[in-house]
Scaffold this motif. Structure first.
Motif, mmCIF file in Angstrom:
data_model
loop_
_atom_site.group_PDB
_atom_site.id
_atom_site.type_symbol
_atom_site.label_atom_id
_atom_site.label_comp_id
_atom_site.label_asym_id
_atom_site.label_seq_id
_atom_site.Cartn_x
_atom_site.Cartn_y
_atom_site.Cartn_z
ATOM 1 N N ASP A 64 0.854 -1.201 0.000
ATOM 2 C CA ASP A 64 0.000 0.000 0.000
ATOM 3 C C ASP A 64 0.884 1.243 0.000
ATOM 4 O O ASP A 64 0.450 2.336 -0.337
ATOM 5 N N LYS A 65 2.113 1.049 0.428
ATOM 6 C CA LYS A 65 3.010 2.171 0.634
ATOM 7 C C LYS A 65 4.190 2.146 -0.347
ATOM 8 O O LYS A 65 4.626 3.161 -0.851
ATOM 9 N N PHE A 66 4.692 0.943 -0.570
ATOM 10 C CA PHE A 66 5.889 0.799 -1.391
ATOM 11 C C PHE A 66 5.597 0.125 -2.730
ATOM 12 O O PHE A 66 4.639 -0.631 -2.864
ATOM 13 N N PHE A 67 6.457 0.436 -3.683
ATOM 14 C CA PHE A 67 6.399 -0.184 -5.005
ATOM 15 C C PHE A 67 7.451 -1.285 -5.025
ATOM 16 O O PHE A 67 8.652 -0.989 -5.038
ATOM 17 N N VAL A 68 7.003 -2.526 -4.958
ATOM 18 C CA VAL A 68 7.931 -3.650 -4.839
ATOM 19 C C VAL A 68 8.180 -4.274 -6.217
ATOM 20 O O VAL A 68 7.237 -4.591 -6.944
ATOM 21 N N ILE A 69 9.456 -4.415 -6.538
ATOM 22 C CA ILE A 69 9.851 -4.991 -7.820
ATOM 23 C C ILE A 69 10.609 -6.287 -7.527
ATOM 24 O O ILE A 69 11.440 -6.319 -6.615
#
Lengths: 198, 377
Positions: free
Chosen positions: B83-88
């Protein structure tokens, strides 16, 4: 915040590098990084407390001063703090030596075993003293090497460690300890706070 | 596999010089993302997977239909809060989930490259994945994180690109693969290579795969991911669907049945040649040696904030090896936190629901992210 921490933080100059040995929950670390803009690191033996510190984003490593101070290079910190844990080490002498190696200045606080209540306990009751700062019984105390403010003075003299400042803390009363009032302060202080330099 | 069409894949045109000396270009790298990149583009986290992982860290893996390998840690409201971070997360080169690996088809022969695939290293994996940041237009990552081989990639990434990530979380890993770990990997490789179906690595989908060898490799490795205490508590000497010993070599004990099952499901999703190449990359990993025997030099001038985590019952990547990383970082005054999490779940702890571990990471990331933003204002 504890009076003791207020005294310690006054010793510390802004924008310096600080290592808090036995940093506990990281209360002093948080205060220092916010108010003194210092770069502060911590070393703590309790897993629970380390997790609390890391949860606050503090740079704390799990370890104990007797084994883990070794990894820090000589004079890598402007200040190293040791708050009320010296008495719990197996070899306080080595720990102090290592603190002085790692830090340009070292701040040590000791619970004073020379306080009149402690002396009176032993004198009148004939029992090992149990006080607010030293709440343990003789059989379960982690405090292996209790000392008095006078003892610590003597130790520093013998080891040729310079005491730059020494503060007496009695409840909320803060006062300077000098060579002329040492005997008296040793009787009335609950804590002694020392700023040391090699 | 129709799902391959939906798979996110970039073709890396730029030439990549591998440690073995060969050069590769125009190769595919498969990846997946979770959450959204914010306007400031400062909330991206690159996660590196371990030996048998892939790009599907969170939610349901669309290929295997099973939970993503780090589903406990990555997702909305979780340790790596999407919800907070853009995970790759990308599939490493050498892998078998869409990235350039021994299973991809050579257009000249129309067969898998197999053992004609070059021997790759952790360094090669990291350098390949770096291209993804350019592609996604990310100037600076908030964090890099990973456990086991993923942790090795974290260390290599920070060393190769010192100012590309604000935070680094190497978990249950090492800076230098130990003799014991090389030995276990060799055991796995020998199991695969002694399966006659392996055929010098030239099996393909039409022929038989070295499933037996790969299953044995997985069984042996699986034991190393658990702790003795954990195994004892979970299985003990319990018998498998029988009241007494059968005086034969069927799976009498639950632990036998469990390992056989682990082996059999593994072969459905993993390629034997990939297993050879990736374990080799782990064995070759020695960051200390890369920097002339001084690990601290690998992180010289780094401004990255490190958080190293180990587990009490992990005997594969023990606390002492994780602590060596901490010691090297302290020697150069780097910003480093370290905790050893108490658990009996062994090396696998980083993949499992270990509340202490997950909550500490979550709080650490959230606080650090807001501290960085406060300071910028």
């Amino acid at each position: 915040m504890k009076e003791e921490f207020k005294v310690i933080s006054k010793f510390i100059e802004e924008k310096s590098r600080v290592l808090d040995v036995g940093c506990g929950d990281g209360i002093l670390m948080e205060y220092l990084s916010k108010n003194k803009v210092v770069d502060v690191r911590g070393l703590e033996i309790s897993k629970e407390k380390v997790k609390k510190c890391l949860s606050k984003g503090l740079a704390v490593i799990e370890g104990d001063a007797e084994n883990d101070l070794k990894q820090f290079p000589d004079l890598s910190f402007d200040y190293v703090i040791l708050s009320q844990t010296l008495q719990a080490f197996m070899t306080p002498e080595n720990v102090i030596e290592n603190l002085l190696r790692v830090g340009k200045k070292v701040i040590v606080t000791i619970p004073n075993f020379g306080h009149w209540k402690v002396r009176l306990d032993l004198l009148l009751k004939g029992e090992m003293p149990v006080t607010k700062n030293l709440p343990y019984q003789w059989y379960n105390t982690p405090n292996l090497h209790m000392c008095t403010i006078q003892d610590f003075y003597n130790f520093c003299n013998n080891k040729r460690v310079n005491i730059y400042k020494s503060i007496s803390l009695n409840g909320e009363k803060i006062s300077n300890i000098t060579t002329s009032n040492l005997k008296y302060k040793n009787l009335i202080s609950e804590l002694g706070i020392f700023l040391l330099e090699k | 596999m129709s799902n391959l069409n939906k798979m996110k894949i970039i073709i890396i045109e730029k030439a990549l010089k591998l440690d073995c000396g060969k050069e590769i270009s125009n190769f595919p790298l498969a990846y997946e993302t979770y959450g959204n990149l914010n306007e400031k583009k400062d909330n991206a986290i690159l996660i590196f997977h371990a030996l048998t992982g892939d790009q599907y860290a969170s939610g349901i893996n669309p290929i295997t239909k099973k939970e993503g390998w780090w589903n406990y840690a990555v997702g909305p409201g979780k340790a790596f809060d999407t919800d907070k971070f853009f995970v790759i997360c990308a599939n490493v080169i050498g892998g078998c989930m869409g990235s350039y690996g021994p299973g991809i088809i050579d257009p000249l022969t129309n067969k898998p490259i197999g053992t004609n695939f070059p021997v790759i290293t952790i360094n090669d994996m990291v350098n390949a994945q770096y291209n993804l940041l350019d592609y996604l237009n990310i100037e600076k990552l908030f964090a890099v994180a990973g456990g086991s081989m993923g942790g090795m990639q974290v260390l290599q990434f920070v060393s190769n690109f010192p100012n590309k990530a604000r935070v680094a979380l190497p978990i249950a890993c090492t800076a230098s693969h130990s003799a014991q770990n090389i030995a276990f990997n060799e055991l796995g490789r020998q199991a695969i290579m002694s399966d006659s179906n392996w055929n010098e690595g030239l099996y393909d989908e039409k022929s038989k795969n070295p499933d037996k060898g790969l299953a044995v490799a997985r069984m042996a490795a699986h034991i190393t991911y658990l702790s003795k205490q954990g195994l004892q508590e979970k299985f003990g000497r319990n018998l498998q669907e029988r009241s007494d010993l059968k005086f034969g070599f069927d799976a009498d004990f639950q632990i036998e049945s469990y390992l056989r099952y682990q082996g059999s499901v593994f072969v459905d999703r993993f390629d034997a040649n990939s297993y050879l190449y990736i374990t080799r990359a782990m064995d070759y990993f020695d960051l200390t040696k890369q920097f002339g025997g001084n690990l601290s030099k690998a992180f010289k001038d780094t401004k990255t904030k490190f958080f190293v985590i180990s587990f009490t019952s992990d005997w594969l990547y023990p606390t002492s090896e994780n602590k060596d990383i901490v010691i090297a970082l302290n020697a150069i005054g780097a910003d480093v936190g370290f905790v050893e999490i108490k658990t009996d779940k062994g090396h696998d702890s980083f993949l499992l629901d270990v509340p202490d571990f997950l909550s500490t990471i979550k709080n650490y990331l959230n606080t650090t992210y807001s501290n960085i933003n406060e300071r910028r204002i």
